[in-house]
Design a protein around this motif. Structure first.
Motif, PDB file in Angstrom:
ATOM      1  N   ALA A   1     -37.034  91.020 -14.662  1.00 36.47           N
ATOM      2  CA  ALA A   1     -35.905  91.636 -15.375  1.00 36.47           C
ATOM      3  C   ALA A   1     -36.119  93.138 -15.554  1.00 36.47           C
ATOM      4  O   ALA A   1     -35.192  93.938 -15.352  1.00 36.47           O
ATOM      5  CB  ALA A   1     -35.714  90.956 -16.727  1.00 36.47           C
TER       6      ALA A   1
ATOM      7  N   LEU B   1     -29.015  91.432 -16.861  1.00 37.73           N
ATOM      8  CA  LEU B   1     -29.295  90.004 -16.715  1.00 37.73           C
ATOM      9  C   LEU B   1     -28.063  89.210 -16.302  1.00 37.73           C
ATOM     10  O   LEU B   1     -28.189  88.113 -15.759  1.00 37.73           O
ATOM     11  CB  LEU B   1     -29.865  89.458 -18.026  1.00 37.73           C
ATOM     12  CG  LEU B   1     -31.263  89.973 -18.378  1.00 37.73           C
ATOM     13  CD1 LEU B   1     -31.656  89.549 -19.790  1.00 37.73           C
ATOM     14  CD2 LEU B   1     -32.296  89.476 -17.372  1.00 37.73           C
ATOM     15  N   ARG B   2     -26.880  89.771 -16.558  1.00 33.12           N
ATOM     16  CA  ARG B   2     -25.674  89.124 -16.035  1.00 33.12           C
ATOM     17  C   ARG B   2     -25.554  89.327 -14.538  1.00 33.12           C
ATOM     18  O   ARG B   2     -25.335  88.388 -13.784  1.00 33.12           O
ATOM     19  CB  ARG B   2     -24.412  89.679 -16.722  1.00 33.12           C
ATOM     20  CG  ARG B   2     -23.115  89.013 -16.212  1.00 33.12           C
ATOM     21  CD  ARG B   2     -21.864  89.728 -16.695  1.00 33.12           C
ATOM     22  NE  ARG B   2     -21.660  91.026 -16.043  1.00 33.12           N
ATOM     23  CZ  ARG B   2     -21.074  91.174 -14.862  1.00 33.12           C
ATOM     24  NH1 ARG B   2     -20.663  90.128 -14.168  1.00 33.12           N
ATOM     25  NH2 ARG B   2     -20.915  92.389 -14.352  1.00 33.12           N
TER      26      ARG B   2
ATOM     27  N   PRO C   1     -29.394  87.880 -12.563  1.00 30.68           N
ATOM     28  CA  PRO C   1     -30.177  86.844 -13.254  1.00 30.68           C
ATOM     29  C   PRO C   1     -31.466  86.565 -12.487  1.00 30.68           C
ATOM     30  O   PRO C   1     -31.456  86.447 -11.263  1.00 30.68           O
ATOM     31  CB  PRO C   1     -29.240  85.630 -13.255  1.00 30.68           C
ATOM     32  CG  PRO C   1     -28.280  85.866 -12.135  1.00 30.68           C
ATOM     33  CD  PRO C   1     -28.113  87.357 -12.054  1.00 30.68           C
TER      34      PRO C   1
ATOM     35  N   ASP D   1     -32.128  81.421 -11.514  1.00 36.87           N
ATOM     36  CA  ASP D   1     -30.724  81.189 -11.201  1.00 36.87           C
ATOM     37  C   ASP D   1     -30.253  79.746 -11.265  1.00 36.87           C
ATOM     38  O   ASP D   1     -29.050  79.491 -11.234  1.00 36.87           O
ATOM     39  CB  ASP D   1     -30.393  81.760  -9.818  1.00 36.87           C
ATOM     40  CG  ASP D   1     -31.217  81.122  -8.704  1.00 36.87           C
ATOM     41  OD1 ASP D   1     -32.184  80.423  -9.012  1.00 36.87           O
ATOM     42  OD2 ASP D   1     -30.885  81.344  -7.524  1.00 36.87           O
TER      43      ASP D   1
ATOM     44  N   LEU E   1     -26.310  80.222 -12.141  1.00 41.40           N
ATOM     45  CA  LEU E   1     -26.022  81.353 -13.026  1.00 41.40           C
ATOM     46  C   LEU E   1     -25.412  82.523 -12.266  1.00 41.40           C
ATOM     47  O   LEU E   1     -24.553  83.231 -12.783  1.00 41.40           O
ATOM     48  CB  LEU E   1     -27.295  81.802 -13.734  1.00 41.40           C
ATOM     49  CG  LEU E   1     -27.971  80.794 -14.659  1.00 41.40           C
ATOM     50  CD1 LEU E   1     -29.071  81.478 -15.455  1.00 41.40           C
ATOM     51  CD2 LEU E   1     -26.964  80.153 -15.600  1.00 41.40           C
TER      52      LEU E   1
ATOM     53  N   HIS F   1     -21.965  83.881 -13.712  1.00 42.56           N
ATOM     54  CA  HIS F   1     -21.907  85.235 -14.258  1.00 42.56           C
ATOM     55  C   HIS F   1     -20.930  86.143 -13.508  1.00 42.56           C
ATOM     56  O   HIS F   1     -20.630  87.240 -13.978  1.00 42.56           O
ATOM     57  CB  HIS F   1     -23.295  85.869 -14.219  1.00 42.56           C
ATOM     58  CG  HIS F   1     -24.218  85.345 -15.269  1.00 42.56           C
ATOM     59  ND1 HIS F   1     -25.498  85.818 -15.440  1.00 42.56           N
ATOM     60  CD2 HIS F   1     -24.050  84.395 -16.219  1.00 42.56           C
ATOM     61  CE1 HIS F   1     -26.081  85.174 -16.442  1.00 42.56           C
ATOM     62  NE2 HIS F   1     -25.215  84.311 -16.926  1.00 42.56           N
TER      63      HIS F   1
ATOM     64  N   TRP G   1     -22.434  83.615 -20.444  1.00 44.06           N
ATOM     65  CA  TRP G   1     -23.694  84.346 -20.204  1.00 44.06           C
ATOM     66  C   TRP G   1     -24.850  83.413 -20.523  1.00 44.06           C
ATOM     67  O   TRP G   1     -25.039  83.012 -21.668  1.00 44.06           O
ATOM     68  CB  TRP G   1     -23.745  85.591 -21.084  1.00 44.06           C
ATOM     69  CG  TRP G   1     -24.870  86.532 -20.790  1.00 44.06           C
ATOM     70  CD1 TRP G   1     -24.836  87.604 -19.929  1.00 44.06           C
ATOM     71  CD2 TRP G   1     -26.189  86.527 -21.357  1.00 44.06           C
ATOM     72  NE1 TRP G   1     -26.051  88.258 -19.925  1.00 44.06           N
ATOM     73  CE2 TRP G   1     -26.906  87.611 -20.802  1.00 44.06           C
ATOM     74  CE3 TRP G   1     -26.841  85.710 -22.278  1.00 44.06           C
ATOM     75  CZ2 TRP G   1     -28.226  87.897 -21.133  1.00 44.06           C
ATOM     76  CZ3 TRP G   1     -28.162  85.981 -22.613  1.00 44.06           C
ATOM     77  CH2 TRP G   1     -28.837  87.060 -22.045  1.00 44.06           C
TER      78      TRP G   1
ATOM     79  N   ALA H   1     -28.314  83.747 -19.144  1.00 42.10           N
ATOM     80  CA  ALA H   1     -29.519  84.240 -18.478  1.00 42.10           C
ATOM     81  C   ALA H   1     -30.772  83.498 -18.922  1.00 42.10           C
ATOM     82  O   ALA H   1     -31.747  83.410 -18.166  1.00 42.10           O
ATOM     83  CB  ALA H   1     -29.672  85.742 -18.739  1.00 42.10           C
TER      84      ALA H   1
END
Length: 444
Positions: A276, A314-315, A318, A321, A349, A353, A380, A382
Motif C-alpha cells: 500500500a 486503496l480503492r 487494492p 483483491d 475488490l 471498487h 469500499w 480494502a
C-alpha cells in the motif's frame, strides 16, 4: 436454526442452480489466474455478469462476485453459513493462528488482540513509526530515481516486530531476517500448492519453508517463555504480553499456539502495508495537484486530505483483491443463485471498487471523494468486512499516514508524466511492478 437461515437466505428466492461457468480446463484456469488474475477476472465478469463460477486445483469449485448486493449478503452471513476460505494460509502459519479459527474461538481471539491494534495503541506506536521512517530515509539518494518498495518493507517489518515483541536485541534481528523470508515462501507456495497435512519434510517443495519455520520457532518459543516470567508483564503493551495476559482456562493457548499467532501476525502485518505504501508514492508521483495540497496540509499540521488520499489509493489499487468465504451450510442462496456446500465465494475488490454506481468516474484518482464521506461497505472493502475484516486495518492506515506525513515533512517528491506502473502479484498482494519508483530532494 431454520433451514432458511442455514441456507443463507437472501431477498430473492433461488431460481437458478448454478452461476455461469468459466469453460476452460481446471489447469488452464489456474495458470490464467496466476499469471493474469485481474485481467482474467475482469474479462470473465464482462462475459458472464456479476457472478461466475471457476474451478482450479486445490481450491476446487469457486464463485467470484462483484455486485454490491451480493457482496453485502456474503459479508453479512453468519459463521454457521460461511467461514474462512479453504485452504488458507493457516495451513502454513499454523493451527494456533487466528486465520485457522472461526465462530466463537475466532471472535474471542479478535477480542483478545484488538487492543494492540486500536485506540491508544495507535498513538503509542506512532513514535516508533516516525523513528523507523527517519532511520530508513536518512540514506535516500537525492535527484536519483529509486524504488520505495524495499525501504518500505524494512520500515513495516521493524514496526510490526516492535509492536509484537516490544524489545530489541540479537534475537529480534534474527527474526527480522527470517520472518520476511518465511512469509514470502508461505504466500508464494499458497498461490500454487497449499500445504498438505501429511507430507515428506526431507523431499518436498516445502522443505526450505519448514527449515525457516523451525529456525523461527527456536528463537520465538524461548522469548515466549521468558516473557511469561517477566515481572513487568502486566505493564507491557506489546502483542506477546497481551496474548500471555489473556490466557484463561476457557481460552488456553499453548506456547506453540502463541508462536503460530505471532508468526502469522508478522506476515499479515507488513506485506500488505508495504504494498500500500508503495502504491501511495507511485500515485503521488503522477498527481502533482494532490501532492502539492498534501505538502501544504502537512506544513499546516492537518491530516484530513492525507487520510482521504490513503483511502483513495486503496480503492484504486487494492493490494489484496480476493477476500473469500467457504460455504459450510448445506447451500448458500445468493441473489437468485444456489451455491453448494464446499464452494469458496470470492469478492473481487478491484472490480467492486471500480463500480460507477458507487464511485462516479471511478477511473479518476480523486481523494476529494473521501474528504466529506466516510468509506464504508459494501463499496469500499480494502480490508474486507464483517467478522473477518482485517484486524490490523486501523493500525495499517495509521502506519501509512505517519510514514507519509514524515516523508512529506522531510522531502520534496518529484512529479512527472511517467506512465502508471502496472500491478504485479507479489506473493498474495498486488504491488507496483517496478516497486514504486520515485525521485526526491530533501527539504531545507
Amino acid at each position: 436454526m431454520t433451514d432458511q437461515a442455514m441456507a443463507g437466505h437472501c431477498d430473492a428466492p433461488p431460481t437458478r442452480l448454478n452461476p455461469p461457468q468459466v469453460r476452460l480446463p481446471k489447469l488452464v484456469q489456474a495458470v490464467v489466474l496466476t499469471a493474469f488474475r485481474r485481467a482474467a477476472v475482469r474479462r470473465w465478469f464482462k462475459r458472464h455478469g456479476p457472478i461466475f463460477e471457476f474451478n482450479v486445483p486445490f481450491f476446487g469449485h469457486c464463485v467470484a462476485i462483484s455486485d454490491p448486493a451480493l457482496v453485502r449478503s456474503v459479508f453479512a452471513a453468519s459463521s454457521e453459513i460461511l467461514t474462512n476460505y479453504q485452504p488458507n494460509v493457516s495451513t502454513m502459519f499454523g493451527p494456533g493462528t487466528i486465520f485457522a479459527l472461526d465462530g466463537g474461538p475466532h471472535h474471542d481471539r479478535r477480542r483478545l488482540l484488538a487492543p494492540a491494534f486500536h485506540g491508544r495503541s495507535l498513538r503509542y506506536h506512532e513514535s516508533a513509526i516516525v523513528d523507523e521512517t527517519l532511520r530508513e530515509s536518512a540514506n535516500w539518494p537525492e535527484n536519483e530515481e529509486f524504488s520505495v518498495l524495499e525501504p518500505m518493507t524494512r520500515i513495516t517489518v521493524n514496526v510490526i516486530l516492535r509492536s509484537i515483541f516490544g524489545t530489541a536485541g540479537a534475537e529480534l534481528a534474527e527474526v527480522r531476517e527470517l520472518a520476511p523470508r518465511y512469509t514470502r515462501l508461505v504466500t508464494s507456495m499458497a498461490k500454487f500448492m497449499p500445504l498438505p497435512k501429511a507430507r515428506t519434510r526431507r523431499y518436498s517443495p516445502w522443505r526450505r519453508m519448514d527449515e525457516i519455520r523451525r529456525a523461527l520457532d527456536r528463537i520465538i518459543l524461548p522469548m515466549i517463555e521468558r516473557a511469561e516470567a517477566d515481572p513487568d508483564l502486566t505493564e507491557r503493551t506489546d502483542v506477546l504480553a497481551l496474548l500471555l495476559r489473556g490466557r484463561t482456562d476457557e481460552t488456553t493457548m499453548s506456547r506453540q499456539d502463541i508462536c503460530d499467532e505471532l508468526v502469522g501476525l508478522i506476515g499479515a502485518g507488513y506485506e500488505t502495508t508495504t504494498a500500500a505504501l508503495s502504491w501511495v508514492f507511485e500515485r503521488l508521483r503522477r498527481h502533482p495537484d494532490v501532492l502539492a495540497e498534501l505538502a501544504r496540509e502537512v506544513d499546516e499540521g492537518g491530516g484530513a486530505l492525507r487520510r482521504a488520499t490513503i483511502v483513495e489509493v486503496l480503492r484504486t489499487r487494492p493490494v489484496f483483491d480476493l477476500p473469500g468465504r467457504w460455504v459450510t451450510a448445506p447451500h448458500l442462496d445468493l441473489g437468485g443463485w444456489r451455491i453448494p456446500q464446499g464452494y469458496n465465494v470470492f469478492v473481487s475488490l478491484a472490480d467492486l471498487h471500480m463500480d460507477p454506481e458507487i464511485f462516479p468516474h471511478p477511473e479518476r484518482f480523486d481523494p476529494g471523494r473521501f474528504l466529506d464521506t466516510r468509506h464504508s461497505a459494501p463499496g469500499w472493502l480494502a480490508f474486507g468486512h464483517g467478522a473477518r475484516r482485517c484486524l490490523g486495518a486501523d493500525f495499517a492506515i495509521n502506519e501509512i499516514d505517519v510514514v507519509l506525513r514524515t516523508v512529506l515533512q522531510n522531502f520534496h517528491i518529484h512529479t512527472d508524466s511517467a506512465a502508471d506502473e502496472k500491478s504485479s502479484l507479489r506473493s498474495v498482494v498486488h504491488a507496483p511492478r517496478r516497486g514504486g519508483l520515485v525521485t526526491v530532494t530533501r527539504r531545507k
